[in-house]
Scaffold this motif. Structure first.
Motif, PDB file in Angstrom:
ATOM      1  N   PHE A 124       0.836  -1.200   0.000  1.00  0.00           N
ATOM      2  CA  PHE A 124       0.000   0.000   0.000  1.00  0.00           C
ATOM      3  C   PHE A 124       0.873   1.254   0.000  1.00  0.00           C
ATOM      4  N   CYS A 125       1.831   1.304   0.913  1.00  0.00           N
ATOM      5  CA  CYS A 125       2.666   2.501   1.043  1.00  0.00           C
ATOM      6  C   CYS A 125       3.570   2.721  -0.162  1.00  0.00           C
ATOM      7  N   LEU A 126       4.106   1.656  -0.706  1.00  0.00           N
ATOM      8  CA  LEU A 126       5.125   1.777  -1.746  1.00  0.00           C
ATOM      9  C   LEU A 126       4.615   1.625  -3.175  1.00  0.00           C
ATOM     10  N   HIS A 127       3.577   0.812  -3.358  1.00  0.00           N
ATOM     11  CA  HIS A 127       3.233   0.381  -4.716  1.00  0.00           C
ATOM     12  C   HIS A 127       1.791   0.634  -5.133  1.00  0.00           C
ATOM     13  N   ARG A 128       0.999   1.299  -4.300  1.00  0.00           N
ATOM     14  CA  ARG A 128      -0.424   1.455  -4.621  1.00  0.00           C
ATOM     15  C   ARG A 128      -0.657   2.219  -5.920  1.00  0.00           C
ATOM     16  N   GLY A 129       0.311   2.989  -6.363  1.00  0.00           N
ATOM     17  CA  GLY A 129       0.176   3.706  -7.629  1.00  0.00           C
ATOM     18  C   GLY A 129       0.418   2.829  -8.837  1.00  0.00           C
ATOM     19  N   ASN A 130       0.973   1.632  -8.612  1.00  0.00           N
ATOM     20  CA  ASN A 130       1.293   0.731  -9.721  1.00  0.00           C
ATOM     21  C   ASN A 130       0.130  -0.161 -10.127  1.00  0.00           C
ATOM     22  N   ARG A 131      -0.652  -0.579  -9.141  1.00  0.00           N
ATOM     23  CA  ARG A 131      -1.801  -1.443  -9.438  1.00  0.00           C
ATOM     24  C   ARG A 131      -2.734  -1.492  -8.235  1.00  0.00           C
ATOM     25  N   THR A 180      11.067 -15.757  -1.128  1.00  0.00           N
ATOM     26  CA  THR A 180      12.171 -16.411  -1.818  1.00  0.00           C
ATOM     27  C   THR A 180      12.941 -15.423  -2.676  1.00  0.00           C
ATOM     28  N   GLU A 181      14.108 -15.822  -3.088  1.00  0.00           N
ATOM     29  CA  GLU A 181      14.953 -14.978  -3.920  1.00  0.00           C
ATOM     30  C   GLU A 181      14.361 -14.754  -5.308  1.00  0.00           C
ATOM     31  N   SER A 182      13.416 -15.604  -5.722  1.00  0.00           N
ATOM     32  CA  SER A 182      12.845 -15.454  -7.057  1.00  0.00           C
ATOM     33  C   SER A 182      11.781 -14.358  -7.125  1.00  0.00           C
ATOM     34  N   SER A 183      11.481 -13.741  -6.008  1.00  0.00           N
ATOM     35  CA  SER A 183      10.464 -12.694  -5.984  1.00  0.00           C
ATOM     36  C   SER A 183      10.878 -11.508  -6.847  1.00  0.00           C
ATOM     37  N   ASP A 184       9.876 -10.796  -7.377  1.00  0.00           N
ATOM     38  CA  ASP A 184      10.187  -9.597  -8.164  1.00  0.00           C
ATOM     39  C   ASP A 184      10.570  -8.441  -7.235  1.00  0.00           C
ATOM     40  N   TRP A 185      10.967  -7.316  -7.826  1.00  0.00           N
ATOM     41  CA  TRP A 185      11.471  -6.187  -7.045  1.00  0.00           C
ATOM     42  C   TRP A 185      10.452  -5.646  -6.053  1.00  0.00           C
ATOM     43  N   MET A 186       9.161  -5.638  -6.422  1.00  0.00           N
ATOM     44  CA  MET A 186       8.155  -5.119  -5.489  1.00  0.00           C
ATOM     45  C   MET A 186       8.032  -6.030  -4.274  1.00  0.00           C
ATOM     46  N   GLU A 187       8.125  -7.328  -4.488  1.00  0.00           N
ATOM     47  CA  GLU A 187       8.036  -8.278  -3.370  1.00  0.00           C
ATOM     48  C   GLU A 187       9.241  -8.137  -2.452  1.00  0.00           C
ATOM     49  N   LYS A 188      10.417  -7.998  -3.024  1.00  0.00           N
ATOM     50  CA  LYS A 188      11.622  -7.815  -2.209  1.00  0.00           C
ATOM     51  C   LYS A 188      11.537  -6.523  -1.403  1.00  0.00           C
ATOM     52  N   GLU A 189      11.066  -5.472  -2.045  1.00  0.00           N
ATOM     53  CA  GLU A 189      10.923  -4.182  -1.372  1.00  0.00           C
ATOM     54  C   GLU A 189       9.894  -4.275  -0.238  1.00  0.00           C
ATOM     55  N   ALA A 190       8.788  -4.955  -0.487  1.00  0.00           N
ATOM     56  CA  ALA A 190       7.752  -5.114   0.536  1.00  0.00           C
ATOM     57  C   ALA A 190       8.262  -5.957   1.705  1.00  0.00           C
ATOM     58  N   ASN A 191       9.073  -6.963   1.422  1.00  0.00           N
ATOM     59  CA  ASN A 191       9.644  -7.782   2.496  1.00  0.00           C
ATOM     60  C   ASN A 191      10.572  -6.963   3.385  1.00  0.00           C
ATOM     61  N   ARG A 192      11.436  -6.178   2.769  1.00  0.00           N
ATOM     62  CA  ARG A 192      12.354  -5.334   3.558  1.00  0.00           C
ATOM     63  C   ARG A 192      11.568  -4.336   4.403  1.00  0.00           C
ATOM     64  N   PHE A 193      10.555  -3.718   3.803  1.00  0.00           N
ATOM     65  CA  PHE A 193       9.709  -2.745   4.494  1.00  0.00           C
ATOM     66  C   PHE A 193       9.025  -3.415   5.687  1.00  0.00           C
ATOM     67  N   ALA A 194       8.456  -4.604   5.465  1.00  0.00           N
ATOM     68  CA  ALA A 194       7.748  -5.321   6.537  1.00  0.00           C
ATOM     69  C   ALA A 194       8.699  -5.660   7.682  1.00  0.00           C
ATOM     70  N   GLY A 195       9.910  -6.118   7.344  1.00  0.00           N
ATOM     71  CA  GLY A 195      10.887  -6.429   8.380  1.00  0.00           C
ATOM     72  C   GLY A 195      11.249  -5.210   9.206  1.00  0.00           C
ATOM     73  N   GLU A 196      11.430  -4.072   8.552  1.00  0.00           N
ATOM     74  CA  GLU A 196      11.755  -2.828   9.254  1.00  0.00           C
ATOM     75  C   GLU A 196      10.571  -2.329  10.081  1.00  0.00           C
ATOM     76  N   LEU A 197       9.365  -2.489   9.558  1.00  0.00           N
ATOM     77  CA  LEU A 197       8.175  -2.066  10.294  1.00  0.00           C
ATOM     78  C   LEU A 197       7.992  -2.892  11.564  1.00  0.00           C
ATOM     79  N   LEU A 198       8.163  -4.189  11.454  1.00  0.00           N
ATOM     80  CA  LEU A 198       7.947  -5.075  12.594  1.00  0.00           C
ATOM     81  C   LEU A 198       9.133  -5.113  13.559  1.00  0.00           C
ATOM     82  N   MET A 199      10.332  -4.936  13.020  1.00  0.00           N
ATOM     83  CA  MET A 199      11.556  -5.013  13.825  1.00  0.00           C
ATOM     84  C   MET A 199      12.470  -3.852  13.451  1.00  0.00           C
ATOM     85  N   PRO A 200      12.132  -2.638  13.896  1.00  0.00           N
ATOM     86  CA  PRO A 200      12.946  -1.477  13.532  1.00  0.00           C
ATOM     87  C   PRO A 200      14.413  -1.670  13.920  1.00  0.00           C
TER      88      PRO A 200
END
Length: 176
Positions: free
Chosen positions: A95-102, A113-133
């Motif tokens: 929602f925060c990063l990609h809602r303008g894309n779709r 997994t490592e096969s995720s696209d760039w939006m998935e990787k970005e969302a994973n990093r964001f989620a990790g930082e949100l939950l565990m600053p």
């Protein structure tokens, strides 16, 4: 003498929220619990509905916007509480990063997994930082909380999420 003033910014629709820092600032302004972060209250402030759903076992979560413009996070009811928190945080990241894309994001259970696209990787990093600053994680470790299970309880996440975050932050001995 007439004075012009800037209008107060209004984050009630989440339009100006696009980083973890923005979410934490909003949480602090609204007295939302930050450790562990109260995702339901945070989503409510962004006018995002969160609902458990009976999703196919291969689907972890969904973020979608309906025709009226209402965003909803669906998380798989079959997941553990801690896994669901990561899924919800991941969808909030979309929602925060990609809602303008779709208007629809559907994440399978293997989205980390490592096969995720760039939006998935970005969302994973964001989620990790949100939950565990970063600062809170480092502070916990500096205070002697080095057991993976204990860190997982502190941040209300899975032990796998702690291991990934520890690796991202350069810690050794976490089993990855």
């Amino acid at each position: 003498m007439a004075v012009l003033r800037k209008p107060k910014s209004n984050n009630s629709d989440g339009s100006s929220i696009n980083s973890v820092e923005d979410l934490y600032q909003l949480a602090r302004e609204k007295s939302i619990t930050c450790l562990p972060i109260d995702l339901a209250k945070l989503a409510s402030l962004l006018r995002i509905k969160i609902m458990g759903a009976k999703l196919d076992e291969t689907i972890s979560g969904v973020l979608r916007k309906d025709p009226a413009g209402v965003w909803t996070v669906l998380y798989n009811e079959g997941q553990s509480y801690f896994r669901s928190r990561f899924t919800i945080a991941h969808e909030l990241a979309h929602f925060c990063l990609h809602r303008g894309n779709r208007d629809n994001f559907e994440d399978d259970v293997f989205f980390r997994t490592e096969s995720s696209d760039w939006m998935e990787k970005e969302a994973n990093r964001f989620a990790g930082e949100l939950l565990m600053p970063r600062d809170a994680f480092k502070q916990a470790v500096d205070q002697g909380i080095t057991n993976i299970d204990e860190l997982a309880r502190r941040f209300a996440v899975s032990t796998y999420a702690v291991r990934v975050r520890a690796k991202e932050l350069g810690y050794k001995g976490h089993g990855l």
